[in-house]
Design an enzyme around this catalytic site. Sequence first.
Site, PDB file in Angstrom:
ATOM      1  N   GLU A 249      40.891  28.860  67.312  1.00 20.98           N
ATOM      2  CA  GLU A 249      41.143  27.835  68.335  1.00 20.98           C
ATOM      3  C   GLU A 249      40.510  28.348  69.610  1.00 20.98           C
ATOM      4  OE1 GLU A 249      42.219  24.927  67.977  1.00 20.98           O
ATOM      5  OE2 GLU A 249      42.956  25.128  65.927  1.00 20.98           O
ATOM      6  N   CYS A 283      43.674  25.538  77.292  1.00 21.88           N
ATOM      7  CA  CYS A 283      42.542  25.009  76.527  1.00 21.88           C
ATOM      8  C   CYS A 283      42.587  23.483  76.509  1.00 21.88           C
ATOM      9  CB  CYS A 283      42.530  25.584  75.122  1.00 21.88           C
ATOM     10  SG  CYS A 283      44.108  25.503  74.309  1.00 21.88           S
TER      11      CYS A 283
HETATM   12  P1  NDP Z   1      39.004  36.361  74.831  1.00 18.27           P
HETATM   13  O1  NDP Z   1      38.443  35.484  73.796  1.00 18.27           O
HETATM   14  O2  NDP Z   1      38.176  37.462  75.366  1.00 18.27           O
HETATM   15  O3  NDP Z   1      40.357  37.033  74.277  1.00 18.27           O
HETATM   16  C1  NDP Z   1      41.250  36.425  73.373  1.00 18.27           C
HETATM   17  C2  NDP Z   1      41.840  37.513  72.479  1.00 18.27           C
HETATM   18  O4  NDP Z   1      40.790  38.127  71.721  1.00 18.27           O
HETATM   19  C3  NDP Z   1      42.496  38.641  73.268  1.00 18.27           C
HETATM   20  O5  NDP Z   1      43.589  39.158  72.548  1.00 18.27           O
HETATM   21  C4  NDP Z   1      41.374  39.657  73.339  1.00 18.27           C
HETATM   22  O6  NDP Z   1      41.837  40.957  73.604  1.00 18.27           O
HETATM   23  C5  NDP Z   1      40.797  39.530  71.950  1.00 18.27           C
HETATM   24  N1  NDP Z   1      39.445  40.040  71.829  1.00 18.27           N
HETATM   25  C6  NDP Z   1      38.518  40.208  72.816  1.00 18.27           C
HETATM   26  N2  NDP Z   1      37.379  40.722  72.296  1.00 18.27           N
HETATM   27  C7  NDP Z   1      37.581  40.868  70.970  1.00 18.27           C
HETATM   28  C8  NDP Z   1      36.779  41.324  69.890  1.00 18.27           C
HETATM   29  N3  NDP Z   1      35.532  41.743  70.080  1.00 18.27           N
HETATM   30  N4  NDP Z   1      37.299  41.328  68.645  1.00 18.27           N
HETATM   31  C9  NDP Z   1      38.556  40.898  68.432  1.00 18.27           C
HETATM   32  N5  NDP Z   1      39.369  40.465  69.410  1.00 18.27           N
HETATM   33  C10 NDP Z   1      38.883  40.431  70.660  1.00 18.27           C
HETATM   34  O7  NDP Z   1      39.535  35.512  75.990  1.00 18.27           O
HETATM   35  P2  NDP Z   1      39.920  36.067  77.424  1.00 18.27           P
HETATM   36  O8  NDP Z   1      41.369  36.291  77.394  1.00 18.27           O
HETATM   37  O9  NDP Z   1      39.113  37.214  77.846  1.00 18.27           O
HETATM   38  O10 NDP Z   1      39.486  34.843  78.294  1.00 18.27           O
HETATM   39  C11 NDP Z   1      38.101  34.585  78.511  1.00 18.27           C
HETATM   40  C12 NDP Z   1      37.830  33.126  78.439  1.00 18.27           C
HETATM   41  O11 NDP Z   1      38.207  32.618  77.154  1.00 18.27           O
HETATM   42  C13 NDP Z   1      38.652  32.303  79.391  1.00 18.27           C
HETATM   43  O12 NDP Z   1      38.095  32.279  80.651  1.00 18.27           O
HETATM   44  C14 NDP Z   1      38.641  30.969  78.704  1.00 18.27           C
HETATM   45  O13 NDP Z   1      37.432  30.309  78.964  1.00 18.27           O
HETATM   46  C15 NDP Z   1      38.694  31.319  77.253  1.00 18.27           C
HETATM   47  N6  NDP Z   1      40.064  31.262  76.714  1.00 18.27           N
HETATM   48  C16 NDP Z   1      40.429  30.179  76.009  1.00 18.27           C
HETATM   49  C17 NDP Z   1      41.709  30.086  75.547  1.00 18.27           C
HETATM   50  C18 NDP Z   1      42.161  28.923  74.785  1.00 18.27           C
HETATM   51  O14 NDP Z   1      43.365  28.748  74.592  1.00 18.27           O
HETATM   52  N7  NDP Z   1      41.274  28.099  74.290  1.00 18.27           N
HETATM   53  C19 NDP Z   1      42.706  31.098  75.784  1.00 18.27           C
HETATM   54  C20 NDP Z   1      42.209  32.214  76.537  1.00 18.27           C
HETATM   55  C21 NDP Z   1      40.940  32.273  76.948  1.00 18.27           C
HETATM   56  P3  NDP Z   1      41.978  41.531  75.112  1.00 18.27           P
HETATM   57  O15 NDP Z   1      42.107  40.357  76.005  1.00 18.27           O
HETATM   58  O16 NDP Z   1      43.208  42.326  75.019  1.00 18.27           O
HETATM   59  O17 NDP Z   1      40.778  42.337  75.361  1.00 18.27           O
END
Ligand code: NDP
Length: 481
Positions: A249, A283
């Site tokens: 998602e 989102c």
């Molecule tokens: P990310 O996609 O970076 O993070 C989401 C999850 O994935 C976190 O637990 C993160 O860990 C983890 N993650 C990050 N890199 C990896 C990897 N290489 N392999 C496996 N897991 C990983 O989202 P962010 O929180 O950094 O937010 C960045 C952007 O993403 C936001 O500005 C927004 O645009 C979007 N976003 C969208 C969401 C939605 O509900 N659709 C929710 C959140 C973000 P950790 O954060 O601990 O490094």
Amino acid sequence: MTEQTFSNYIGGSWTPVENATANINPSDTSDVIGHYATANLEDVAQAIEAARSAFGAWSQSGLEQRKAALDKIGDELIARKDELGELLSREEGKPLAEGVGEVARAGQFFQYFGAEVLRQMGETAASVRPGVDVEVSREPLGVIGIVTPWNFPTAVGAWKIAPALAFGNAVVFKPAEIVPASAWALTEIISRSGLPDGTFNLVMGPGSRVGDALTRSPDVDAVSFTGSVAVGRQIALNAVEHMARVQLEMGSKNALVVLNDADLDVAVQCAINGAYFGTGQKCTASSRLVVEDGIHDAFVDKMISTMRGLVVDHALKPGTQIGPVVDQRQLDQNLSYMKIGSDEGAELVQGGDLPTRDTDGYFMTPALYINTSNTMRINREEVFGPLACVIRVSDYDEALSVSNDSDFGLTAGIITNSLARAAHFKRHSQSGCVMVNLPTAGTDYHVPFGGRKASSYGPREQGQYAKEFYTVIKTSYSQPY
Ligand code: NDP
């Protein structure tokens, strides 16, 4: 005051903390909520191994045992929603009422899937071969890796963990590193719910290390992820390497269409709620406001006057409607998109400044842009902040076309008094969820949630549809003597 340190939970034990990260309150950066363990690669491997060992017994466990555990978790979340909601708001920055509501909703996910445990029905089919019986049944999948974002620290974990456990799977949970307190509190409740050791494991730490190791492991059978498109794509590639099932998602760029015949109050209320509540960090946020020519000026005027009255302050302060942005990195991203918008010719008519408050936090007033076009980057890329753009259109057909002209397709809304237009929009909107005279954000917990295009990949989450991801189908043939 000594700050507490919180451990990972692996194989039924709270493990010793070698390294920890401070969890900072975005409403008050002098407030350290605690220090949370950062897992190393060995911890991740142990958590996966513990889940793998626990899976066999849990997959064969009695339905009432599973239901009892899920009910206990759900009931405790709801009973403690005020306390845990405050913790959530303190670490994520959403106003207290939203934090409390999120914890209650998380409890409802566990209660819902507690009931689903008893609704695991199969099918029988006639065979093309006379005398043969055919049964179609569902079985647990195995070890599920769950990776969640920071914007709904309790609810997203809950809507993935609850069905995973309900359908007999073992779980390794990796929450977002900047909001570990809610995930830890949920884990503490789960640890007392009667699940066999290893059935549920928590590994905190950065995604680039902990999430990466979890989603690359050949011992993980499926990965459910919510977050950004870039990370989602990488996780899909990791999962496919070892043929794991994957459910993603991701982001969106949701449109709220406002037609000339709309009730202006409803339109503004839905736009404010959808675009700015949760600091726009959803989102499902309505970041594109697609407004028909005849109502455009009145809508913009009323948006501006309403936005001026919004209270932006500390998430826990009574009366706050918009809390801080989650951290400096997200605030920088919002500011960078504001610059991109201005450079593209969008006109800022309200907000977008960084007010000072009694505490040092990442405060930003909701920003409204007009004179924007759907080709601008601020209308194509997810900002994930309190920033919305009005796109003026000449009629309904153009509104529908603009609404659908996006790489994403999670939610879309329309504000209209016309039943015909509403019905047409529901049918032709290229999004996973459609809202009529409602904000684009805000969904129920017993029906499917998900999107199209780059917003989602894999089977839907939530409600009865969750079983498509968390179970595997078996077709059995038998011939009675
Ligand atoms: P990310 O996609 O970076 O993070 C989401 C999850 O994935 C976190 O637990 C993160 O860990 C983890 N993650 C990050 N890199 C990896 C990897 N290489 N392999 C496996 N897991 C990983 O989202 P962010 O929180 O950094 O937010 C960045 C952007 O993403 C936001 O500005 C927004 O645009 C979007 N976003 C969208 C969401 C939605 O509900 N659709 C929710 C959140 C973000 P950790 O954060 O601990 O490094």
